[in-house]
Write a protein that holds these residues in place. Structure first.
Motif: not given
Length: 107
Positions: A35-37, A41-50, A55-58, A62-67
């Motif tokens: 989903a493009a939306v 979520w990914v940008m928030d998770l990434d926190g500007g690279g900080y 944790e981001v990978a995990a 969890d979210r995309y592991g099936d795909v």
């Protein structure tokens, strides 16, 4: 004679790291039919690279592991926007002026 010193901050100062990473995320999501939306979520998770990469990978696994293969998530996080980074013209001009002021020839 003392050497001049110039300290610089790269991410989101000289280059727009967030824009480059966002473009990589958009391509990543499209490549795997996600989903493009989710870019927000990914940008928030990434926190500007900080955010901690592990944790981001995990969270992404969890979210995309099936795909998405874990290696693809790691590739996004390790290199993500590196090939999309653009040095703004005003930043380039400032660096050229700083180099000239230091007496270093442009290459």
């Amino acid at each position: 004679m003392p050497l001049p010193l110039l300290l610089l901050d790269l991410d989101n100062t000289l280059v727009d790291r967030d824009a480059a990473f966002r473009a990589a995320v958009v391509d990543f999501l499209a490549e795997y039919g996600l989903a493009a939306v989710d870019v927000g979520w990914v940008m928030d998770l990434d926190g500007g690279g900080y955010a901690a990469r592990g944790e981001v990978a995990a969270a992404m696994a969890d979210r995309y592991g099936d795909v998405v293969p874990v290696a693809a998530v790691r590739a996004l996080l390790d290199g993500g926007g590196a090939d999309r980074v653009v040095l703004a013209e005003d930043a380039r001009d400032a660096l050229v002026k700083a180099r000239a002021g230091a007496g270093v020839a442009a290459s």
